[in-house]
Design a protein around this motif. Structure first.
Motif, mmCIF file in Angstrom:
data_model
loop_
_atom_site.group_PDB
_atom_site.id
_atom_site.type_symbol
_atom_site.label_atom_id
_atom_site.label_comp_id
_atom_site.label_asym_id
_atom_site.label_seq_id
_atom_site.Cartn_x
_atom_site.Cartn_y
_atom_site.Cartn_z
ATOM 1 N N LYS A 383 -85.602 -34.376 42.911
ATOM 2 C CA LYS A 383 -85.689 -34.292 44.643
ATOM 3 C C LYS A 383 -84.438 -33.491 45.079
ATOM 4 O O LYS A 383 -84.502 -32.661 46.043
ATOM 5 C CB LYS A 383 -85.424 -35.904 45.075
ATOM 6 C CG LYS A 383 -85.341 -35.952 46.709
ATOM 7 C CD LYS A 383 -85.117 -37.261 47.179
ATOM 8 C CE LYS A 383 -85.947 -38.424 46.344
ATOM 9 N NZ LYS A 383 -85.531 -39.495 46.941
ATOM 10 N N VAL A 400 -91.038 -38.192 44.618
ATOM 11 C CA VAL A 400 -90.455 -37.046 45.384
ATOM 12 C C VAL A 400 -90.989 -36.889 46.675
ATOM 13 O O VAL A 400 -90.235 -36.517 47.524
ATOM 14 C CB VAL A 400 -90.178 -35.903 44.580
ATOM 15 C CG1 VAL A 400 -89.337 -34.766 44.839
ATOM 16 C CG2 VAL A 400 -89.546 -36.078 43.185
ATOM 17 N N ASP A 403 -89.752 -38.518 49.867
ATOM 18 C CA ASP A 403 -88.373 -38.229 50.684
ATOM 19 C C ASP A 403 -88.841 -37.664 51.947
ATOM 20 O O ASP A 403 -89.734 -36.894 52.213
ATOM 21 C CB ASP A 403 -87.641 -37.231 49.900
ATOM 22 C CG ASP A 403 -86.348 -37.114 50.632
ATOM 23 O OD1 ASP A 403 -86.036 -36.350 51.528
ATOM 24 O OD2 ASP A 403 -85.439 -37.806 49.998
#
Length: 482
Positions: A383, A400, A403
């Protein structure tokens, strides 16, 4: 174009900002940095361990050079973090996409290959061919523990056949991905009293819209602006990428999902001819700039940011990322679109590449290489890397994607691309099914066919037959090799 050192570039940028030059100047500066990064044909010696002191147990990594300084720096920072955490050392080298494949071939022939290679253009990289020849390390022990974080189609892109071991397995690790969108100039549309809501979603209406925009701009004495920024050079990956997308639009299958060559089908031939005529009509009508025959991958980026074309297809977010610091251009003047519906009215699937890292079988540090890739795939590490790299490339791991960076509606480009991925409007290249097709792309058979029609004046029927013959020859060579 003159090349400057990193310190010189930063000094120039700072002075220009201090003098408060026009926003357009800042765009040119950012873009110039991007083009320098893309056009550099020499290796970028970004080694964190000087070559003269590389120890036998140091990890040697070759990585695709980024489209911006931020991309390369994000990887350097990741490498430094891993070195500090483990006490191990990495010799990191960057190569341009166009030179990386040849570098790998030469290193294998010379017996001095690196440990890890990351290839941006995975669809034309030699990964599938290297796995076939038993030259890659099986990385199932990296993928299996996090297998549920990948989608099944992504995993299929790295599930290669090993012709020596006579089995399929995971011989590459997906790192990130990119898919095709269309970028366009809202400010140019506004000059002819049009906006986003006027862009049709049907296939024919969509392309006619852009032609009309050019006609209207010419009526306003904007003679240097072309509507369609379609890359035509046989040297550019963007050329075959778009051709493959148009094949998808017309539901043309050159190979089956199982890897069988379908190009002898009479309908396939007729569809290839139809697509070549599609290009021919746009060019002969004057809607594609003649310079497009010489464009390399960064040149369509430059053309749209310089307002030389109204729209252009591109396979990553490199165009908006280049002007992120200019908020007005990023948020207002530059637009992003999915492709229109197919000619048959069905929704388009966007052709997608999952970029991959591999460990070469000749690596003397296979365990260390696997440890590094496992570290790279940790959610927080991955990330941090992708975000610091600027978001040009999208995640492949579900954790990821979660996010908010990728879904923030205040970012019109990244959030738009995220919807294309997460709502299932993508299709990956069929390279893992048959390694021979990566060679079709590597030789840019489609780009050569386009040039035979548009430059040499060969009828589309003959150009199609020549391309079909080349594809069959490549497959025959591969079968003989196998």
């Amino acid at each position: 174009m003159a090349k400057f050192s990193q310190s010189q570039r930063h000094l120039t940028i700072n002075k220009r900002y201090q003098k408060q030059f026009l926003r357009f100047t800042s765009i040119v500066i950012v873009l110039s940095l991007t083009i320098i990064a893309c056009n550099n044909t020499e290796q970028s010696k970004s080694s964190l361990v000087p070559n003269s002191s590389v120890a036998d147990n140091s990890l040697n990594i070759w990585w695709d050079k980024g489209f911006s300084p931020e991309e390369d720096e994000a990887l350097r920072q990741l490498v430094r973090n891993w070195e500090n955490k483990t006490g191990n050392k990495i010799n990191l080298l960057f190569y341009t996409t166009d030179s990386l494949g040849e570098k790998i071939r030469r290193s294998l022939k010379a017996g001095n290959s690196p440990d890890i290679v990351m290839s941006f253009k995975a669809e034309r990289s030699p990964n599938a061919r290297l796995a076939w020849d038993n030259k890659l390390v099986d990385v199932s022990d990296i993928i299996n523990p996090i297998k549920n974080l990948y989608t099944k189609p992504i995993l299929q892109t790295v599930n290669f056949y090993n012709n020596v071991a006579k089995k399929r397995s995971y011989y590459a690790v997906p790192i990130h991905q990119g898919t095709m969108h269309i970028y366009y100039r809202r400010d140019l549309l506004a000059e002819v009293n049009r906006s986003d809501k006027d862009i049709p979603k049907d296939w024919d209406g969509f392309w006619e819209f852009w032609k009309q925009v050019q006609d209207d701009l010419r009526d306003k004495n904007k003679s240097g602006i072309y509507s369609l920024g379609l890359t035509l050079s046989p040297e550019a990956g963007d050329t075959y990428y778009l051709f493959e997308q148009i094949l998808e639009a017309y539901d043309v299958e050159i190979i089956s999902p199982e890897g069988k060559l379908l190009i002898d089908d009479a309908k396939v031939r007729q569809d290839i001819i139809k697509i070549l005529k599609w290009y021919q009509n746009f060019y002969q009508q004057g809607y594609i700039p003649p310079a497009a025959f010489k464009w390399l991958n960064p040149d369509n980026n430059r053309s749209i940011l310089n307002r030389e074309v109204v729209m252009t297809p591109n396979s990553t977010l490199s165009i908006p990322v280049a002007v992120r610091q200019d908020a007005d251009t990023y948020n207002n003047k530059l637009g992003i679109l999915e492709y229109p519906n197919k000619p048959n009215g069905q929704p388009m699937r966007h052709l997608t590449m999952a970029e991959q890292a591999v460990i070469l079988k000749e690596s003397k540090n296979q365990k260390l290489a696997k440890d590094f890739l496992k570290y790279l795939l940790e959610t927080e590490v991955k990330k941090d890397y992708l975000i610091k790299a600027g978001g040009r490339n999208s995640p492949v791991l579900e954790t990821v994607w979660q996010d908010s960076f990728w879904t923030n509606p205040k970012d019109p480009h990244i959030s738009y691309a995220t919807k294309t991925f997460t709502e299932g409007r993508i299709r990956y290249f069929y390279i893992s099914q048959n390694p021979a097709y990566s060679r079709v792309l590597d030789r840019n058979v489609w780009g050569k066919a386009i040039n035979r029609v548009l430059v040499d004046g060969i009828p589309p029927e003959q150009a199609a037959d020549k391309a079909i013959m080349e594809v069959k020859q490549i497959y025959q060579e591969w079968e003989n090799k196998g």
